[in-house]
Design a protein around this motif. Structure first.
Motif, short mmCIF file in Angstrom:
data_model
loop_
_atom_site.label_atom_id
_atom_site.label_comp_id
_atom_site.label_asym_id
_atom_site.label_seq_id
_atom_site.Cartn_x
_atom_site.Cartn_y
_atom_site.Cartn_z
N LYS A 1 1.18 -1.32 -0.50
CA LYS A 1 0.18 -0.20 -0.04
C LYS A 1 0.70 0.74 -0.18
CE LYS A 1 -4.28 -1.57 1.52
NZ LYS A 1 -5.93 -1.05 2.96
N LEU A 2 1.35 1.55 0.65
CA LEU A 2 2.69 2.54 1.01
C LEU A 2 3.61 3.13 -0.59
CD1 LEU A 2 4.21 5.10 2.36
CD2 LEU A 2 6.05 3.60 3.19
N LEU A 3 3.95 1.51 -0.80
CA LEU A 3 4.49 1.94 -2.39
C LEU A 3 3.75 1.88 -3.75
CD1 LEU A 3 6.82 -1.34 -2.96
CD2 LEU A 3 7.33 1.22 -2.27
N ASN A 4 2.28 1.76 -3.57
CA ASN A 4 1.23 2.69 -4.84
C ASN A 4 1.02 3.88 -3.92
OD1 ASN A 4 -0.13 0.58 -6.71
ND2 ASN A 4 0.80 -0.76 -5.05
N TRP A 5 0.90 4.14 -2.41
CA TRP A 5 0.63 5.72 -2.24
C TRP A 5 1.93 6.61 -2.88
CZ3 TRP A 5 2.76 10.28 0.00
CH2 TRP A 5 2.21 10.52 0.46
N ILE A 6 3.17 6.24 -3.01
CA ILE A 6 4.11 7.08 -3.06
C ILE A 6 4.11 7.23 -4.91
CG2 ILE A 6 6.91 7.34 -2.94
CD1 ILE A 6 6.93 5.52 -0.97
N ASN A 7 3.97 6.14 -5.23
CA ASN A 7 3.55 6.21 -7.23
C ASN A 7 2.49 6.72 -7.39
OD1 ASN A 7 3.91 4.68 -10.29
ND2 ASN A 7 2.38 3.91 -9.34
N GLU A 8 1.46 7.06 -7.03
CA GLU A 8 0.30 7.93 -6.91
C GLU A 8 0.23 9.24 -6.56
OE1 GLU A 8 -2.80 6.13 -4.93
OE2 GLU A 8 -2.87 4.11 -6.06
N ASN A 9 0.94 9.80 -6.11
CA ASN A 9 1.55 10.49 -5.32
C ASN A 9 2.83 11.62 -5.87
OD1 ASN A 9 -0.55 11.76 -2.57
ND2 ASN A 9 -0.69 9.37 -2.49
N TYR A 10 3.50 11.02 -6.42
CA TYR A 10 4.70 11.55 -6.50
C TYR A 10 4.67 11.12 -7.81
CZ TYR A 10 4.89 13.02 -1.85
OH TYR A 10 4.41 13.03 -0.32
N ASN A 11 3.90 11.30 -8.88
CA ASN A 11 4.09 10.61 -9.84
C ASN A 11 5.33 9.73 -10.39
OD1 ASN A 11 4.03 11.89 -13.27
ND2 ASN A 11 5.72 12.72 -12.82
N ASN A 12 4.82 8.33 -10.13
CA ASN A 12 5.55 6.86 -10.73
C ASN A 12 7.48 7.52 -10.75
OD1 ASN A 12 6.07 5.00 -11.07
ND2 ASN A 12 5.58 5.09 -13.03
N PRO A 13 7.92 7.69 -8.67
CA PRO A 13 9.27 7.74 -9.00
C PRO A 13 9.71 6.74 -9.27
CG PRO A 13 8.03 8.45 -7.02
CD PRO A 13 7.36 7.89 -7.74
N GLU A 14 11.54 6.63 -9.16
CA GLU A 14 12.17 5.37 -9.40
C GLU A 14 12.17 4.93 -7.42
OE1 GLU A 14 16.73 3.52 -10.02
OE2 GLU A 14 15.59 5.15 -10.92
N ILE A 15 11.32 4.28 -7.51
CA ILE A 15 11.78 3.88 -5.41
C ILE A 15 13.16 3.13 -5.63
CG2 ILE A 15 10.29 3.07 -3.69
CD1 ILE A 15 8.10 3.50 -4.79
N MET A 16 13.68 3.54 -4.20
CA MET A 16 14.85 2.69 -3.71
C MET A 16 14.51 2.30 -2.69
SD MET A 16 18.73 4.04 -5.66
CE MET A 16 18.60 4.42 -7.30
N VAL A 17 14.54 0.95 -2.58
CA VAL A 17 14.17 0.54 -1.01
C VAL A 17 15.70 0.38 -0.37
CG1 VAL A 17 12.84 -1.39 0.57
CG2 VAL A 17 11.85 -0.29 -1.68
N PHE A 18 15.60 1.20 0.45
CA PHE A 18 17.26 1.38 1.69
C PHE A 18 17.49 0.50 2.57
CE2 PHE A 18 18.25 4.65 -1.79
CZ PHE A 18 19.05 4.57 -2.35
N GLU A 19 16.15 0.28 3.01
CA GLU A 19 15.81 -0.51 4.69
C GLU A 19 14.65 -1.51 4.18
OE1 GLU A 19 16.88 1.21 8.43
OE2 GLU A 19 18.34 2.83 7.39
N ASN A 20 14.43 -2.83 4.57
CA ASN A 20 13.83 -3.76 5.07
C ASN A 20 13.75 -4.34 5.73
OD1 ASN A 20 11.56 -5.80 4.37
ND2 ASN A 20 10.56 -4.60 5.27
N GLY A 21 13.71 -4.65 7.01
CA GLY A 21 14.26 -6.09 8.14
C GLY A 21 13.37 -6.17 9.49
#
Length: 491
Positions: A381-401
């Motif tokens: 949901k968060l990735l889609n929110w970023i996609n929809e609100n900021y014009n589909n930027p290239e997303i680099m996930v730098f932390e997940n753990g």
């Protein structure tokens, strides 16, 4: 390597015990995988050679707030064992390694008047070893360890910090930019400002909520923009790299589908992620309107002559807007958000400015960290929110753990990664432009106020042994199997 293969066989048996069955999903060829660390959490060598003191050195040496009374003086001893770290990265088969450089290790006084040749040599050696191992280095300039000299001058509440940060960034670009092509200006500025300036759970622990965190963020956003423009105008033409920030965000899920709770969740997102993302990634720039309106109104009610949220000039708004080559994201968990029943206006406080209440669903699996619940669908949901609100930027996930205690057979971490990597794939199939996924962390390390009581690593570090030996956990072998096959089974 023989030992690693033996451990791999044993750990793969642990992985199979999860009985993860289903459709095999292939990651796109454009997605790169890596791991991340931060200088203060792993390096040690706190006073090696001519390194200067930073705010975490001061904080851990002068307070007793760290849970196990520990510090980062030695940590994982990566200052002396970075070659072993590179071996571990090779064993995992990662594409890249994200690490931070210690400001006070290369500029011992915080200022550019004196450069540490030993500090530069340390990072040169690490970068060269990574490249020789065919692992791409990615550098974070600021991961929370400000030189103490600069904190004594006000730290990020001091507008002149913009220029001091640019001096530091220029030294780094000059020294390492011929080999480093991905730069992160700031890691999780929300945490820096909320917990270190407004609160007391991160250094420098000022605890001036409702004012200090807004001053801190204002300076950091201007420093980020100036570093971006410096790189874009001077270094990109000759170094051909890219630069951005890494923002932390959980997913804010409305506790109910009532209009009040939906509005509360949206407001929570704007006061947290939007606070830093809106000035950079939105078409109009500046802080989110809901932030400006609420803080101004509450400031007026509290008797202030102006809003506690500083204002950008039109020129500053234009200067900050668009200062990104990618959207850096650190994500761990999800929170339910609702509108609280009580409202206070008596005292300036960031959380009162937000005016929402967050809590977990009791059914969500937990971790060693009270705040970290396992909710993979929130990532999508968060990735889609970023996609929809900021014009589909290239997303680099730098932390997940995922955090646990003293455990090498870490099947809960494997389950976490399997769920979140599937959610990542769902988001990519939804149309999100994700190019990088980074596991936090390469190895167990100093976890801030929790000391060494919470572990996020793929490799187990024995902090009772002065040699700081590293041993692959079951999750290391799981991650290696994902990277080897570039596939995952649907959960």
């Amino acid at each position: 390597m023989a030992f690693f293969k033996l451990i791999a066989l044993l750990c793969l048996l642990a992985v199979s015990a999860l009985n993860v069955k289903g459709e095999v999903r292939k990651f796109p060829d454009t997605l790169s995988f890596g791991v991340a660390t931060a200088a203060y959490q792993i390096e040690g060598g706190w006073n090696a050679s001519d390194k200067g003191e930073n705010i975490w050195d001061r904080f851990t040496h002068t307070t007793d707030t760290i849970k196990d009374r520990s510090n980062g003086d030695v940590a994982c001893d990566s200052y002396n064992q970075h070659k072993r770290d590179v071996e571990m990265l090779k064993e995992l088969g990662v594409d890249f390694y994200r690490f931070s450089i210690s400001w006070s290790r290369i500029l011992p006084e915080g200022f550019s008047n004196r450069l540490s040749q030993d500090g530069i040599a340390y990072y040169d050696s690490l970068i060269n070893d990574l490249i020789q191992a065919n692992i791409t280095p990615s550098i974070t300039l600021y991961h929370w360890d400000l030189p103490q000299n600069l904190q004594d001058l006000g730290g990020w509440a001091n507008p002149l910090m913009v220029d001091y940060f640019i001096d530091f960034a220029e030294v780094a670009f000059e020294a390492f930019g011929d080999r480093v092509k991905t730069w992160i200006t700031f890691n999780e500025p929300w945490v820096v400002c909320i917990e270190g300036y407004g609160g007391v759970t991160k250094a420098p622990a000022l605890g001036i909520s409702g004012i200090a965190e807004y001053m801190c963020a204002h300076t950091i956003l201007k420093a980020h923009a100036k570093a971006y423009h410096l790189y874009d105008e001077v270094y990109r033409p000759i170094q051909n790299g890219r630069i951005g920030m890494s923002l932390n965000a959980g997913w804010d899920e409305p506790a109910t589908q009532s209009p009040a709770d939906i509005e509360a969740a949206q407001r929570n997102t704007q006061f947290n992620l939007g606070w830093y993302a809106h000035p950079v990634f939105s078409r109009e720039g500046d802080y989110p309107q809901v932030m400006k309106d609420r803080v101004a109104q509450k400031s007026l009610e509290q008797g202030y002559s102006r809003s506690r949220l500083p204002e950008f000039t039109p020129e500053e708004i234009a200067y900050i807007r668009g200062t990104y080559d990618f959207f850096g994201l650190n994500h761990y968990t999800t929170t339910l958000v609702r509108m609280p029943t009580m409202r206070s206006i008596a005292k300036a406080n960031f959380w009162d400015d937000v005016g929402t209440e967050g809590f977990p669903d009791p059914s969500w699996p937990g971790s060693a960290s009270s705040w970290l619940k396992v909710v993979p669908w929130g990532f999508r949901k968060l990735l889609n929110w970023i996609n929809e609100n900021y014009n589909n930027p290239e997303i680099m996930v730098f932390e997940n753990g995922f955090s646990d205690r003293d455990n090498k057979d870490d099947v809960d971490r494997i389950s976490y990664y399997n769920g979140y990597l599937n959610a990542l794939m769902d988001a990519i199939e939804d149309g999100c432009n994700v190019s990088i996924y980074t596991a936090w962390s390469l190895m167990d390390n100093f976890e801030w106020l929790e000391g060494y009581t919470e572990r996020f690593g793929l490799y187990y570090v024995d902090f009772n042994d002065p040699r700081r030996p590293r041993t692959p956990k079951a999750s290391a072998l799981y991650y290696k199997s994902v990277l080897d096959s570039r596939t995952i089974e649907r959960d």
